[in-house]
Design an enzyme around this catalytic site. Structure first.
Site, mmCIF file in Angstrom:
data_model
loop_
_atom_site.group_PDB
_atom_site.id
_atom_site.type_symbol
_atom_site.label_atom_id
_atom_site.label_comp_id
_atom_site.label_asym_id
_atom_site.label_seq_id
_atom_site.Cartn_x
_atom_site.Cartn_y
_atom_site.Cartn_z
ATOM 1 N N ASP A 1 0.913 33.438 -17.087
ATOM 2 C CA ASP A 1 0.194 34.170 -18.142
ATOM 3 C C ASP A 1 0.835 33.874 -19.494
ATOM 4 O O ASP A 1 1.555 34.700 -20.067
ATOM 5 C CB ASP A 1 0.220 35.668 -17.828
ATOM 6 C CG ASP A 1 -0.583 36.475 -18.835
ATOM 7 O OD1 ASP A 1 -1.385 35.879 -19.577
ATOM 8 O OD2 ASP A 1 -0.399 37.709 -18.863
ATOM 9 N N ASP B 1 -1.983 38.165 -21.803
ATOM 10 C CA ASP B 1 -3.131 39.076 -21.817
ATOM 11 C C ASP B 1 -3.346 39.770 -20.469
ATOM 12 O O ASP B 1 -4.337 40.461 -20.266
ATOM 13 C CB ASP B 1 -4.403 38.334 -22.238
ATOM 14 C CG ASP B 1 -4.786 37.226 -21.259
ATOM 15 O OD1 ASP B 1 -4.014 36.969 -20.312
ATOM 16 O OD2 ASP B 1 -5.848 36.601 -21.459
ATOM 17 N N ASP C 1 -10.517 -16.948 16.234
ATOM 18 C CA ASP C 1 -11.367 -15.875 15.715
ATOM 19 C C ASP C 1 -11.469 -14.861 16.850
ATOM 20 O O ASP C 1 -12.031 -15.164 17.914
ATOM 21 C CB ASP C 1 -12.761 -16.400 15.387
ATOM 22 C CG ASP C 1 -12.809 -17.194 14.094
ATOM 23 O OD1 ASP C 1 -11.734 -17.541 13.578
ATOM 24 O OD2 ASP C 1 -13.921 -17.496 13.618
ATOM 25 N N HIS D 1 -6.686 -22.627 18.306
ATOM 26 C CA HIS D 1 -5.824 -23.458 17.459
ATOM 27 C C HIS D 1 -4.357 -23.083 17.667
ATOM 28 O O HIS D 1 -4.036 -21.981 18.110
ATOM 29 C CB HIS D 1 -6.203 -23.271 15.991
ATOM 30 C CG HIS D 1 -7.589 -23.758 15.658
ATOM 31 N ND1 HIS D 1 -7.835 -24.791 14.785
ATOM 32 C CD2 HIS D 1 -8.818 -23.364 16.110
ATOM 33 C CE1 HIS D 1 -9.141 -25.002 14.696
ATOM 34 N NE2 HIS D 1 -9.759 -24.135 15.489
ATOM 35 N N SER E 1 -13.411 -14.740 26.436
ATOM 36 C CA SER E 1 -12.170 -15.318 26.938
ATOM 37 C C SER E 1 -11.008 -14.821 26.101
ATOM 38 O O SER E 1 -11.199 -14.150 25.091
ATOM 39 C CB SER E 1 -12.257 -16.845 26.918
ATOM 40 O OG SER E 1 -13.027 -17.297 25.821
#
Length: 659
Positions: free
Chosen positions: A238, A242, A458, A514, A602
């Site tokens: 405050d 007030d 992948d 790979h 696979s």
């Protein structure tokens, strides 16, 4: 100076709190704050998170990694036909959905959601628009992908953008969507947070808190130390004396104390304990939690992917009955119905496409003792024969007619632009299945450094520091071991406690594998066996030993940086052929093609010798959650632990300087 409907004074407030009366005002505030808690937890049980799943406080965010909290609003769209529409936003492991519009070709949502953005985290948002005229399965009509960090940093006077929506099959433009996105100013975020919690305890709605209301709020924060000095805190807040605390004063109090001596130890919305007094992470958590109930049209959360968020009531019924569900983790029971993987490039969850009839049959066979019992009584020979026949069929000229149907089924997960040759070039299905890619389609990470290993395929990847870790988090076959995988001829003691990396290929993937490292091929070992599926439904089954019972070829690569690396190509159902394109004694560079699998799914498993490789942390973290990571050939896998000193340095004592 207090409110008429606040408690009479400080003393009565303290007495009521001390009694722990279930009907006390403080308790009612907590209930009000927790109104949606059970709803959010129900939605987030699959994601393993509470309401603020966007930010898991067990992994604290550093200030340098924090990009901001973005407010994303989906405004409207323009579509080519009239329907009832809903839109979904996917970012990372979260998906949110809008409400469903009325019948129109210009749907308007004005739905918003606050999203945590990290500088190195997920920042590509996928926006999906669905027509909702079906009972069980809404239809994806168009989508777009937006780099939010790029959008937010563009040189523009507006935060509103209009984007084309693409057909998921043909990639043709099917409409547009208009959205806005901006980073909220941190001070404004704190003020909005203060405004939200002030409104909950501001009983007479005058925008100020009396001491009694302030006292109830502190009790709801769950901080006993703060509760013991309410008067002191109230006087500190405050500023103008007030007798009441306004919104700006409350915001300042929370900001100051949350950095030095936090007032909020427990999130009032989700109930999570904020264990670390960290202003940034607490602000993130609380801001995302208090995103709900602001009075704006907020998107519904608790979903993992857009397909789940867009499902109709028929699917929700099957999910409620535990017949079908979306989940992260081991593929057992209903969770085997939907296989979710984490896309490393786009940093979000995606669903692996698989025919529902195949899922049901695999669950019946591999997730039950009875099913595997049937397999033991002659069905293995049937699988072998079936795979051989299917292989011959896929080598026939007639099989070429199956290529368009295959492409259509996997349209969302096939990029034919990468293929070296167009579809009409392939005269048999197998020629298409083992297709080559254009040069440069798979860049190899740090090609100049042989001490960095790369992904071999992948695939969906799992990585574990030891075989024991793999048994805890993924492989549930009781008989799995490194020696059982490699066989006595190829297995050395250095492999036994080595690092294990599993590369699982699905039918839609590029099926050439790979070399992950540079080195010389030292050995090939053919191990005959079964042709079980390598799908997680089987791998996660305690009744099946896929990797140690399936047909496989073990290739040992001798390297300068990683020692010996065992590269194991494993056959599977419908995969009768494993072909290596490199010969014994040949030197391979990392990223070089080693061979290929013919038709079917696979797996490749790489075993590194103990303490010879440090796998990338994101791959290990996902694997510890039993979550596969979608990777591409050439992405970084890990780095050698071999020290530079191991290479040897010149003996300075014997060094002779010549004039």
């Amino acid at each position: 100076m207090g409110h008429g409907n606040s408690k009479a004074g400080m003393e009565s407030s303290s007495d009521e709190s001390a009694r722990g009366d279930g009907s006390s005002r403080a308790d009612r505030i907590k209930k009000k704050l927790h109104l949606s808690r059970s709803h959010f937890r129900r939605h987030h049980r699959h994601a393993g998170a509470t309401v603020s799943s966007a930010h898991n406080l067990t992994k604290l965010l550093k200030e340098e990694d924090f990009a901001g909290i973005a407010l994303l609003r989906l405004i409207t769209a323009e579509m080519q036909f009239k329907d009832k529409w809903l839109a979904c936003v996917t970012l990372g492991e979260q998906t949110f959905r809008t409400r469903v519009t009325d019948q129109t070709d210009e749907p308007t949502w004005n739905s918003e959601k606050k999203l945590l953005l990290e500088k190195n985290g997920a920042h590509i948002a996928r926006i999906s628009v669905f027509e909702t005229n079906r009972l069980s399965k809404n239809n994806l009509v168009g989508y777009c992908e937006i780099d939010l960090l790029e959008f937010l940093t563009q040189d523009s006077d507006t935060d509103i953008g209009k984007f084309d929506l693409f057909d998921p099959s043909s990639k043709a433009i099917v409409g547009t969507i208009t959205l806005s996105c901006f980073i909220e100013d941190p001070m404004e975020t704190e003020k909005n947070f203060a405004r939200r919690i002030l409104s909950i305890v501001d009983y007479n709605e005058d925008g100020n808190l009396s001491f009694n209301e302030f006292s109830d709020l502190i009790d709801a924060f769950g901080n006993q130390l703060a509760a013991n000095k309410k008067k002191e805190l109230f006087r500190a807040a405050d500023k103008n004396g007030d007798g009441v605390v306004c919104m700006d004063e409350l915001a300042e109090l929370l900001a100051v104390h949350q950095e030095k001596e936090p007032l909020i130890n427990c999130c009032p919305v989700c109930g999570e304990i904020l264990e670390v007094p960290d202003r940034l992470n607490s602000m993130i958590h609380l801001t995302l939690c208090f995103d709900e109930g602001t009075g704006n049209q907020v998107m519904t959360g608790g979903f993992l992917i857009d397909k789940q968020a867009a499902n109709g009531w028929m699917f929700k019924l099957t999910e409620w009955a535990h017949f079908s569900s979306y989940d992260i983790g081991l593929r057992s029971g209903s969770s085997a119905s939907h296989i979710l993987v984490f896309d490393r490039r786009k940093k979000r969850l995606v669903e692996e496409l698989i025919d529902s009839k195949i899922v049901l049959s695999m669950r019946a066979i591999y997730q039950s003792k009875v099913g595997l019992g049937v397999m033991d009584q002659g069905a293995k020979d049937i699988l072998q024969s079936m795979s051989e026949k299917q292989g011959k069929k896929m080598d026939s000229v007639e099989s070429a007619k199956d290529i368009p149907k295959f492409v259509e089924f996997f349209k969302d997960q096939l990029n034919l632009d990468e293929a070296k040759y167009p579809l009409e070039h392939f005269k048999t299905f197998n020629k298409f299945f083992i297709r080559e890619l254009k040069p440069g389609a798979r860049p190899i990470a740090h090609m100049e450094r042989d001490d960095i290993a790369v992904c071999a395929a992948d695939c969906r990847l799992m990585a574990f520091k030891t075989a024991d870790d793999s048994l805890r988090f993924w492989i549930k076959g009781r008989k799995f071991s490194i020696r059982g995988l490699l066989g006595n001829e190829a297995c050395s003691s250095a492999f036994i406690e080595g690092t294990l990396v599993i590369f699982r290929l699905a039918p839609q993937d590029y099926h050439r594998f790979h070399s992950p490292v540079s080195g010389t091929i030292e050995m090939f070992v053919n191990i005959p066996g079964c042709l079980y599926t390598v799908n997680p439904i089987a791998v996660n089954s305690k009744y099946c030993n896929v990797f140690t019972e399936n047909k496989r070829v073990v290739c040992i690569i001798s390297t300068a940086d990683f020692g010996k690396v065992a590269f194991v190509a494993i056959g599977a159902t419908m995969v009768g052929s494993i072909t290596f394109s490199k010969k014994l004694g040949e030197y391979v560079q990392k990223g070089d093609e080693l061979g290929y699998f013919s038709f079917g799914g696979s797996t490749v498993i790489c075993v590194f010798e103990k303490d010879r490789v440090k796998i990338d942390e994101d791959l290990l973290e996902n694997s510890e959650r039993s979550l596969e990571t979608l990777v591409s050939v050439g992405m970084q896998l890990g780095i050698s632990t071999k020290k530079k000193s191991d290479v040897g340095s010149p003996n300075m004592e014997k060094l002779v300087l010549r004039a």
